[in-house]
Design an enzyme around this catalytic site. Structure first.
Site, PDB file in Angstrom:
ATOM      1  N   GLY A 294     -55.067  88.279  41.197  1.00 47.58           N
ATOM      2  CA  GLY A 294     -53.947  88.300  40.256  1.00 47.58           C
ATOM      3  C   GLY A 294     -52.585  88.376  40.904  1.00 47.58           C
ATOM      4  O   GLY A 294     -51.729  89.143  40.473  1.00 47.58           O
TER       5      GLY A 294
ATOM      6  N   ASN B 216     -50.337  86.067  40.770  1.00 49.66           N
ATOM      7  CA  ASN B 216     -49.371  85.584  39.778  1.00 49.66           C
ATOM      8  C   ASN B 216     -49.159  86.620  38.675  1.00 49.66           C
ATOM      9  O   ASN B 216     -48.056  86.722  38.130  1.00 49.66           O
ATOM     10  CB  ASN B 216     -49.817  84.234  39.200  1.00 49.66           C
TER      11      ASN B 216
ATOM     12  N   ARG C 297     -62.809  80.762  34.477  1.00 53.97           N
ATOM     13  CA  ARG C 297     -63.806  80.280  33.523  1.00 53.97           C
ATOM     14  C   ARG C 297     -63.232  79.102  32.747  1.00 53.97           C
ATOM     15  O   ARG C 297     -62.047  79.103  32.394  1.00 53.97           O
ATOM     16  CB  ARG C 297     -64.201  81.377  32.515  1.00 53.97           C
TER      17      ARG C 297
ATOM     18  N   LEU D  56     -62.504  77.143  29.452  1.00 54.97           N
ATOM     19  CA  LEU D  56     -62.277  77.635  28.091  1.00 54.97           C
ATOM     20  C   LEU D  56     -62.843  76.647  27.081  1.00 54.97           C
ATOM     21  O   LEU D  56     -62.799  75.436  27.277  1.00 54.97           O
ATOM     22  CB  LEU D  56     -60.780  77.830  27.871  1.00 54.97           C
TER      23      LEU D  56
ATOM     24  N   ASN E 292     -50.868  77.578  32.028  1.00 55.74           N
ATOM     25  CA  ASN E 292     -51.608  77.758  33.271  1.00 55.74           C
ATOM     26  C   ASN E 292     -50.691  77.415  34.439  1.00 55.74           C
ATOM     27  O   ASN E 292     -49.731  76.672  34.298  1.00 55.74           O
ATOM     28  CB  ASN E 292     -52.826  76.810  33.294  1.00 55.74           C
TER      29      ASN E 292
ATOM     30  N   HIS F  89     -50.993  75.902  38.408  1.00 53.48           N
ATOM     31  CA  HIS F  89     -51.947  75.187  39.265  1.00 53.48           C
ATOM     32  C   HIS F  89     -51.268  74.845  40.593  1.00 53.48           C
ATOM     33  O   HIS F  89     -50.135  74.353  40.589  1.00 53.48           O
ATOM     34  CB  HIS F  89     -52.413  73.913  38.554  1.00 53.48           C
TER      35      HIS F  89
ATOM     36  N   GLU G 193     -45.587  81.159  47.137  1.00 53.03           N
ATOM     37  CA  GLU G 193     -44.220  81.689  47.003  1.00 53.03           C
ATOM     38  C   GLU G 193     -43.492  81.019  45.848  1.00 53.03           C
ATOM     39  O   GLU G 193     -42.724  81.662  45.124  1.00 53.03           O
ATOM     40  CB  GLU G 193     -43.433  81.454  48.296  1.00 53.03           C
TER      41      GLU G 193
END
Lengths: 218, 218
Positions: A15, A17, A94, A96, A110, A112, A175
């Site tokens: 985690g 982010n 996971r 969705l 999200n 990425h 970063e």
């Protein structure tokens, strides 16, 4: 001060982010607050980060549910229970269900670690290096049914260096992830973000004026 | 002064990248010279540009050849006749045979108006806009058997603007094409460029230090 937008964050692992979002939310003038962190594994390191920040945590262990529909319904219940207005995926591993994605349509984002639409899926830093590309980056986008596809809110570009291994490139991209994810949440909370088909308009912010070359001329 | 590297340019149309290469070669210290321009159509506008610059032109009209092998062999003959050391594709719209690509292996480069490996093929500016991506750019790469695949020498990134149509984005990318194509030719002539598997090392030039975000934060 106006009411802050209520954010839920879904995690599966460390985690980082999530940590960037927690830090952003600590600023008094940040227009959003994290009201729940949901993890699909009880031992996600990110849960510890959330607890240290006094954010309620819910574990919805996918192994306890007989199918994805039941698992996703439980997550939606936890998010709705916390009156979440925006769901942020932060290393949530996971897939969705269509029902979940439709329930949170245009309220589910999200991040990425590539310049989508290049390099969807997993192992993207390694694949970017092996492609010989001179640039990679990261993308914040609304979630749609297909993985790593959906209207793009913001992107950051970073150069790939000759000497990069996966760790070095991942760090350089991370970063920027930590910069652009809170920025995207802020813009959504400020109601600057509008989805128009496959594209996203962010009012009040324009493109950068410069370009980047790699290798850079002297 | 050292002998200049002998460059052949293949065109099919207006040849704006040919024009950028012609201009670069006019500088006395540029280490390459265009010794022949080959067009597969007799009415390519680029031929006129070449003639104005006193560069020998050869038309190898693909309609005059019964198959691709015969057409490509004639082009190789024209290039070899001019003692070409590097072949630059500049809007050349014919697929090249495996024999041609192997004959000119690591001596044949192309410029493509996207950030490869994203958006191979045609209509790439429209496809980039429709994808909702925040960035596009252009790529100079060595030619391999598969179209728009091959070791990348240099890339430039440009932002995509909300208001962009195909013309506006094409123009922004083309400006960078005209910068990076002569730059790549210079580096090859200076023997700075080394292919290592799927990647390219350019000695003496490094990555840029900055990153780009779009939308840009204030």
């Amino acid at each position: 001060m106006n009411k802050k937008m209520r954010v839920g964050v879904l995690i599966s692992g460390r985690g980082s982010n999530l940590q960037a979002l927690i830090k952003a939310c600590e600023a008094h003038d940040f227009p959003a607050e994290i009201v729940v962190v949901v993890s699909n594994t009880p031992d996600a390191q990110g849960l510890e980060r959330a607890r240290r920040a006094d954010i309620p945590c819910v574990v919805v262990d996918h192994r306890d549910y007989k199918n994805r529909a039941a698992f996703d319904a439980e997550m939606t219940w936890a998010l709705e229970d916390a009156k979440v207005e925006l769901v942020c995926l932060a290393g949530f591993m996971r897939l969705l269900s269509e029902t979940f994605v439709e329930h949170w349509w245009d309220k589910l984002i999200n991040i990425h670690p590539s310049l989508l639409p290049a390099f969807k899926g997993l192992g993207v830093q390694r694949r970017a290096i092996e492609s010989g590309a001179r640039f990679s980056g990261c993308t914040v986008h609304y979630v749609r049914h297909e993985m790593d596809v959906g209207p793009i809110i913001t992107q950051a570009v970073v150069p790939i260096h000759n000497a990069d291994d996966v760790g070095a490139l991942s760090k350089r991209i991370l970063e920027q992830e930590h910069r652009i994810y809170p920025m995207a949440v802020r813009w959504i909370a400020e109601q600057r973000v509008r989805v128009e088909g496959p594209r996203v308009i962010v009012s009040g912010y324009g493109p950068p004026e410069n370009v980047l070359l790699n290798p850079a001329p002297k």
